[in-house]
Design a protein around this motif. Structure first.
Motif, short mmCIF file in Angstrom:
data_model
loop_
_atom_site.label_atom_id
_atom_site.label_comp_id
_atom_site.label_asym_id
_atom_site.label_seq_id
_atom_site.Cartn_x
_atom_site.Cartn_y
_atom_site.Cartn_z
N ASN A 190 0.82 -1.20 0.00
CA ASN A 190 0.00 0.00 0.00
C ASN A 190 0.87 1.26 0.00
O ASN A 190 1.71 1.43 0.87
CB ASN A 190 -0.91 0.02 1.23
N ILE A 191 0.60 2.12 -0.96
CA ILE A 191 1.36 3.37 -1.05
C ILE A 191 0.39 4.53 -0.87
O ILE A 191 -0.69 4.55 -1.47
CB ILE A 191 2.10 3.46 -2.39
N SER A 192 0.77 5.46 -0.02
CA SER A 192 -0.08 6.62 0.24
C SER A 192 -0.27 7.42 -1.05
O SER A 192 0.68 7.65 -1.80
CB SER A 192 0.57 7.49 1.32
N ASP A 193 -1.51 7.86 -1.26
CA ASP A 193 -1.79 8.58 -2.53
C ASP A 193 -1.02 9.90 -2.65
O ASP A 193 -0.92 10.47 -3.73
CB ASP A 193 -3.30 8.80 -2.72
N LYS A 194 -0.47 10.38 -1.51
CA LYS A 194 0.34 11.59 -1.58
C LYS A 194 1.61 11.36 -2.41
O LYS A 194 2.25 12.30 -2.85
CB LYS A 194 0.76 12.02 -0.16
N TYR A 195 1.99 10.09 -2.55
CA TYR A 195 3.24 9.78 -3.25
C TYR A 195 2.99 9.08 -4.59
O TYR A 195 3.88 8.43 -5.12
CB TYR A 195 4.13 8.90 -2.36
N LYS A 196 1.78 9.23 -5.11
CA LYS A 196 1.45 8.43 -6.29
C LYS A 196 2.25 8.81 -7.54
O LYS A 196 2.30 8.04 -8.50
CB LYS A 196 -0.05 8.45 -6.57
N THR A 197 2.90 9.97 -7.51
CA THR A 197 3.74 10.31 -8.66
C THR A 197 5.20 9.93 -8.41
O THR A 197 6.07 10.16 -9.24
CB THR A 197 3.67 11.83 -8.97
N ASP A 198 5.45 9.38 -7.23
CA ASP A 198 6.83 9.06 -6.83
C ASP A 198 6.97 7.59 -6.44
O ASP A 198 7.80 7.25 -5.61
CB ASP A 198 7.20 9.89 -5.60
#
Ligand SMILES: [Zn+2]
Length: 224
Positions: free
Chosen positions: A102-110
């Motif tokens: 699970n990756i936080s959506d704040k980092y979806k471009t990273d």
């Protein structure tokens, strides 16, 4: 389509048998006195089955690489696959949960950066732990541990007693990590790769050959 037989094992068996492992390697088990013609006949008869199986394996590899860093993609950690999922309201950048990464959506471009950062951090923690365990148990004295980004070199040992490991190893099962750890620790007292070197490795890990085999068969998976 063309294929190669990796190994032909002749024995006292009476029947022909063909095995294809998860990585597309083909092993043929046949009776001792089989003729080339018999082998050819057998392979011909099972041609379609072989092709079908190889296609599935090939497709799986294409699906895995190159990485696109999108939802649903699979990422390895300690030998298990985790499905990438972008989640809302998660404090941590990245979390492993059951079979999900699970990756936080704040980092979806990273995403790539976040995953590599996670791999490096975990690699340092877990590999240091394993190095300490084996060095204490077997009385090896090393200097420092460094995590590298090497692509093919899983580990190395310098003359100063520094141990280097690539972060990519963290994708492999712990038994395989342990093998690389023991291999590099053994280099502290033996710089060769002679029989005597592997005898020392074997004393610590009697099944080390199985672990090397995993690395040889699966190193293509330790990519990101
Ligand atoms: Zn070595």
């Amino acid at each position: 389509m063309d294929y190669e037989i990796e190994k032909v094992i002749k024995s006292n068996r009476k029947t022909f048998c063909i095995e294809i492992d998860d990585y597309g390697k083909i092993i043929l088990r046949i009776p001792k006195n089989s003729s080339d013609l018999e082998i050819e006949k057998f392979l011909n008869k099972h041609k379609n089955w072989i092709y079908k199986k190889l296609k599935v394996i090939e497709k799986r590899e294409i699906e895995l690489y190159p990485k696109k860093f999108i939802e649903g993609e699979m990422f390895l950690f300690l030998g298990n696959f985790y499905k990438l999922k972008i989640v809302k309201n998660q404090k941590e950048k990245i979390m492993l949960n059951n079979n999900e990464m699970n990756i936080s959506d704040k980092y979806k471009t990273d995403i790539r950066k976040v995953i590599i950062e996670f791999y490096k951090k975990k690699a340092f923690e877990i590999i240091s732990d394993r190095v300490n365990f084996y060095s204490k148990k077997y009385g090896y004295d090393y200097n420092k541990i460094k995590i590298t980004s090497a692509n093919k070199r899983f580990g190395s040992c310098t003359n100063k007693g520094n141990l280097n490991f690539t972060f990519r190893l963290i994708m492999a099962p712990i038994e395989v990590i342990d093998y690389v750890v023991v291999h590099e620790l053994t280099h502290l007292i033996d710089k060769t790769h002679k029989k005597s070197f592997y005898k020392k490795v074997e004393k610590i890990l009697p099944d080390y050959k199985k672990r090397i085999k995993w690395l040889n068969d699966n190193s293509y998976l330790l990519k990101i």
